[in-house]
Design an enzyme around this catalytic site. Structure first.
Site, PDB file in Angstrom:
ATOM      1  N   PRO A   1      -6.443   5.787  -8.271  1.00 44.70           N
ATOM      2  CA  PRO A   1      -7.732   5.808  -7.582  1.00 44.70           C
ATOM      3  C   PRO A   1      -7.495   5.466  -6.119  1.00 44.70           C
ATOM      4  CG  PRO A   1      -7.467   3.739  -8.797  1.00 44.70           C
ATOM      5  CD  PRO A   1      -6.248   4.573  -9.089  1.00 44.70           C
ATOM      6  N   MET A   2      -8.048   6.273  -5.224  1.00 45.83           N
ATOM      7  CA  MET A   2      -7.897   5.958  -3.796  1.00 45.83           C
ATOM      8  C   MET A   2      -9.206   6.248  -3.072  1.00 45.83           C
ATOM      9  SD  MET A   2      -4.039   7.119  -2.749  1.00 45.83           S
ATOM     10  CE  MET A   2      -3.992   8.667  -3.634  1.00 45.83           C
ATOM     11  N   ALA A   3      -9.785   5.185  -2.497  1.00 44.51           N
ATOM     12  CA  ALA A   3     -11.028   5.328  -1.748  1.00 44.51           C
ATOM     13  C   ALA A   3     -10.795   6.276  -0.576  1.00 44.51           C
ATOM     14  CB  ALA A   3     -11.475   3.961  -1.248  1.00 44.51           C
TER      15      ALA A   3
ATOM     16  N   GLN B   1     -13.760   4.339 -11.807  1.00 47.30           N
ATOM     17  CA  GLN B   1     -13.539   2.917 -11.515  1.00 47.30           C
ATOM     18  C   GLN B   1     -14.772   2.283 -10.873  1.00 47.30           C
ATOM     19  OE1 GLN B   1     -11.083   1.300  -8.123  1.00 47.30           O
ATOM     20  NE2 GLN B   1      -9.678   0.779  -9.770  1.00 47.30           N
TER      21      GLN B   1
ATOM     22  N   CYS C   1      -8.825  -4.680  -5.283  1.00 45.90           N
ATOM     23  CA  CYS C   1      -9.115  -4.299  -3.894  1.00 45.90           C
ATOM     24  C   CYS C   1      -8.974  -5.508  -2.967  1.00 45.90           C
ATOM     25  CB  CYS C   1     -10.511  -3.701  -3.778  1.00 45.90           C
ATOM     26  SG  CYS C   1     -10.844  -3.165  -2.083  1.00 45.90           S
TER      27      CYS C   1
ATOM     28  N   GLY D   1       2.667   1.539  -7.721  1.00 49.82           N
ATOM     29  CA  GLY D   1       3.265   1.061  -6.484  1.00 49.82           C
ATOM     30  C   GLY D   1       4.613   1.660  -6.195  1.00 49.82           C
ATOM     31  N   ASP D   2       4.643   2.444  -5.114  1.00 51.72           N
ATOM     32  CA  ASP D   2       5.896   2.977  -4.551  1.00 51.72           C
ATOM     33  C   ASP D   2       6.600   3.988  -5.447  1.00 51.72           C
ATOM     34  OD1 ASP D   2       5.268   1.157  -2.579  1.00 51.72           O
ATOM     35  OD2 ASP D   2       6.763  -0.317  -3.211  1.00 51.72           O
TER      36      ASP D   2
ATOM     37  N   GLY E   1       0.017   7.171  -6.101  1.00 53.11           N
ATOM     38  CA  GLY E   1      -1.063   7.215  -5.125  1.00 53.11           C
ATOM     39  C   GLY E   1      -0.655   7.980  -3.883  1.00 53.11           C
ATOM     40  N   ARG E   2      -0.117   7.248  -2.904  1.00 52.15           N
ATOM     41  CA  ARG E   2       0.180   7.872  -1.607  1.00 52.15           C
ATOM     42  C   ARG E   2       1.144   9.041  -1.726  1.00 52.15           C
ATOM     43  NH1 ARG E   2       1.780   2.323   0.964  1.00 52.15           N
ATOM     44  NH2 ARG E   2       2.418   2.107  -1.209  1.00 52.15           N
TER      45      ARG E   2
HETATM   46  C1  LIG Z   1      -6.152   5.066   0.900  1.00 50.79           C
HETATM   47  C2  LIG Z   1      -6.051   4.229  -0.340  1.00 50.79           C
HETATM   48  C3  LIG Z   1      -7.200   3.927  -1.039  1.00 50.79           C
HETATM   49  C4  LIG Z   1      -7.129   3.165  -2.219  1.00 50.79           C
HETATM   50  N1  LIG Z   1      -8.251   2.933  -2.936  1.00 50.79           N
HETATM   51  C5  LIG Z   1      -8.176   2.297  -4.141  1.00 50.79           C
HETATM   52  C6  LIG Z   1      -9.318   2.172  -4.972  1.00 50.79           C
HETATM   53  O1  LIG Z   1     -10.407   2.662  -4.667  1.00 50.79           O
HETATM   54  N2  LIG Z   1      -9.159   1.499  -6.155  1.00 50.79           N
HETATM   55  C7  LIG Z   1      -7.962   0.964  -6.545  1.00 50.79           C
HETATM   56  O2  LIG Z   1      -7.868   0.373  -7.613  1.00 50.79           O
HETATM   57  N3  LIG Z   1      -6.861   1.096  -5.779  1.00 50.79           N
HETATM   58  C8  LIG Z   1      -6.937   1.764  -4.599  1.00 50.79           C
HETATM   59  N4  LIG Z   1      -5.806   1.945  -3.856  1.00 50.79           N
HETATM   60  C9  LIG Z   1      -4.520   1.449  -4.370  1.00 50.79           C
HETATM   61  C10 LIG Z   1      -3.789   2.556  -5.146  1.00 50.79           C
HETATM   62  O3  LIG Z   1      -4.507   2.928  -6.301  1.00 50.79           O
HETATM   63  C11 LIG Z   1      -2.361   2.142  -5.540  1.00 50.79           C
HETATM   64  O4  LIG Z   1      -2.422   1.054  -6.430  1.00 50.79           O
HETATM   65  C12 LIG Z   1      -1.508   1.745  -4.335  1.00 50.79           C
HETATM   66  O5  LIG Z   1      -1.676   2.690  -3.283  1.00 50.79           O
HETATM   67  C13 LIG Z   1      -0.031   1.652  -4.689  1.00 50.79           C
HETATM   68  O6  LIG Z   1       0.442   2.885  -5.174  1.00 50.79           O
HETATM   69  P1  LIG Z   1       1.273   3.953  -4.260  1.00 50.79           P
HETATM   70  O7  LIG Z   1       2.454   3.222  -3.693  1.00 50.79           O
HETATM   71  O8  LIG Z   1       1.654   5.014  -5.251  1.00 50.79           O
HETATM   72  O9  LIG Z   1       0.363   4.427  -3.187  1.00 50.79           O
HETATM   73  C14 LIG Z   1      -5.877   2.681  -2.667  1.00 50.79           C
HETATM   74  C15 LIG Z   1      -4.725   2.986  -1.934  1.00 50.79           C
HETATM   75  C16 LIG Z   1      -4.795   3.745  -0.798  1.00 50.79           C
HETATM   76  C17 LIG Z   1      -3.534   4.075  -0.063  1.00 50.79           C
END
Ligand SMILES: Cc1cc2nc3c(=O)[nH]c(=O)nc-3n(C[C@H](O)[C@H](O)[C@H](O)COP(=O)(O)O)c2cc1C
Length: 394
Positions: free
Chosen positions: A32-34, A86, A116, A217-218, A240-241
């Site tokens: 999930p990413m806002a 979520q 968050c 994460g990562d 995510g990213r």
């Molecule tokens: C732009 C952005 C928005 C995010 N929004 C949420 C969110 O709405 N809810 C949530 O649980 N995590 C949110 N996250 C966290 C991600 O879900 C994830 O746990 C975090 O980015 C680590 O994973 P990654 O390294 O694969 O990016 C957000 C992360 C980013 C970068």
């Protein structure tokens, strides 16, 4: 323990796993990413191999007040399942009501945000702050799990402060309170996105609970995904990213297909993404929202840098689409094929500003408990989705 990448590790990322009675067809979950996880992102994620996708966090207060923009997050298309929506908030009763709406909108899981780190959220007592208030966190999970039939999941950080291990104490209590799965992003809230996700902590959490754990994460490659799964014992990784403007990363993870997309494929996916997002958000909101995606899609040496600058400066998304077709004429055929595969928008559940479901139909109905229940009954009578294990009688 660090999630080192070892050649001998061979975890099958195509293997399915279960959250209660929901089959998740692969071991990759889209995060999930806002400001990112719109419907187009989730649908695309499913097409490229994510076994489960998730909406961005939705404010339970916004749902309570039937805020039009918040209700828009409850759009569910038939090709998204399995889908988690979520929610965040701090009042068990309000969260339970929000969960009912989420389930009625068609979510297969209700996910609760205890991760968050953003001040706007934490100052209201929601998000990661709940890791320091386990009694309230458990009360929320219990209220939500009691309110809905679908499984409830929780996504959390390691704790508020650097080095915190709060997640290891809170996690098992949340499971006792009714969480059917836990996702851990093992950074502290204070860390935001700095440093590294410490998946040694994920391994410890796995050893303390008897529900599937998702490691977030990562994770950006198949090798990293396999290493994290093998060393932590998690049921799945969350990406995510690494998937922003790059659904091909999901394909690489799930299938080991390392082929770089052609310019035509990149342009086609971006065009589809633009069109879908305009349909979801409307031109005015979508044109600003989409700008960051141009860089994400066109970077990585796929298109020359000035091209992205040019797109960002165009007035309308239609101009952007025209420019993309001019730069990659072969994209037209791919877009046509992709659009033909999309489900009928009439199948989609939309909610209007007053909380009524609209779909494509002009009929507006009040969103009340009674209509929710009636819709759920109807949905149950219509039978489960074909992907659902119940439809195969298992
Ligand atoms: C732009 C952005 C928005 C995010 N929004 C949420 C969110 O709405 N809810 C949530 O649980 N995590 C949110 N996250 C966290 C991600 O879900 C994830 O746990 C975090 O980015 C680590 O994973 P990654 O390294 O694969 O990016 C957000 C992360 C980013 C970068």
């Amino acid at each position: 323990m660090t999630a080192t990448i070892s050649r001998s590790v061979q975890v099958n990322l195509r293997e399915s796993w279960w959250i209660r009675d929901i089959e998740i067809p692969t071991r990759v979950v889209l995060a999930p990413m806002a400001g990112v996880s719109v419907q187009a992102f989730r649908r695309q994620g499913r097409r490229y191999g994510a076994g489960l996708v998730c909406s961005e966090m939705v404010s339970c207060a916004g749902l309570e007040h039937r805020n039009e923009r918040t209700l828009g997050f409850l759009r569910v298309a038939s090709d998204e399942h399995p889908l988690a929506i979520q929610i965040f908030g701090s009042e068990p009763g309000v969260m339970a009501e929000a969960a009912r709406m989420v389930a009625a909108a068609g979510a297969d899981l209700v996910d609760i945000n205890f991760g968050c780190p953003v001040r706007k959220v934490t100052k209201t007592g929601a998000g990661a702050t709940l890791l320091e208030d386990p009694d309230r966190a458990c009360a929320i999970v219990e209220a939500v799990a009691t309110a809905v039939d679908v499984p409830v999941s929780v996504k959390m950080r390691r704790g508020l402060e650097n080095g915190s291990r709060a997640c290891l104490d809170v996690g098992p209590r949340l499971v006792e309170a009714g969480a059917a799965t836990l996702t851990l992003h093992p950074r502290s809230a204070r860390q935001m996105y700095t440093g590294e996700a410490d998946h040694a902590l994920t391994a410890e959490l796995v050893s303390r609970v008897d529900v599937p754990v998702i490691a977030s994460g990562d994770v950006t490659s198949r090798a990293k995904a396999q290493a994290v799964l093998a060393t932590s014992g998690a049921a799945a990784v969350m990406v995510g990213r690494g998937a922003q403007g790059n659904p091909w990363a999901l394909r690489e993870m799930v299938d080991g297909d390392r082929a770089e997309p052609s310019r035509e494929e990149v342009a086609a996916e971006l065009i589809l993404f633009i069109r879908e997002t305009v349909r979801e958000l409307g031109e005015r909101r979508a044109s600003g929202f989409l700008k960051k995606f141009y860089g994400w899609y066109l970077g990585r040496g796929r298109f020359p840098r000035p091209f992205k600058q040019e797109l960002v400066q165009l007035d309308s998304t239609e101009d952007v689409v025209t420019r993309l077709f001019a730069a990659a004429p072969g994209a037209a055929e791919i877009v046509e094929r992709l659009e033909a595969e999309l489900p009928d928008p009439a199948d989609e559940i939309l909610l209007d500003g007053r909380g009524g479901r609209t779909g494509q139909s002009p009929v507006r109905r009040r969103f009340t408990r009674a209509t929710c229940a009636a819709e759920s009954r109807q949905a149950r009578a219509a039978g489960p989705e074909p992907w659902h294990p119940r439809s195969a009688g298992t």
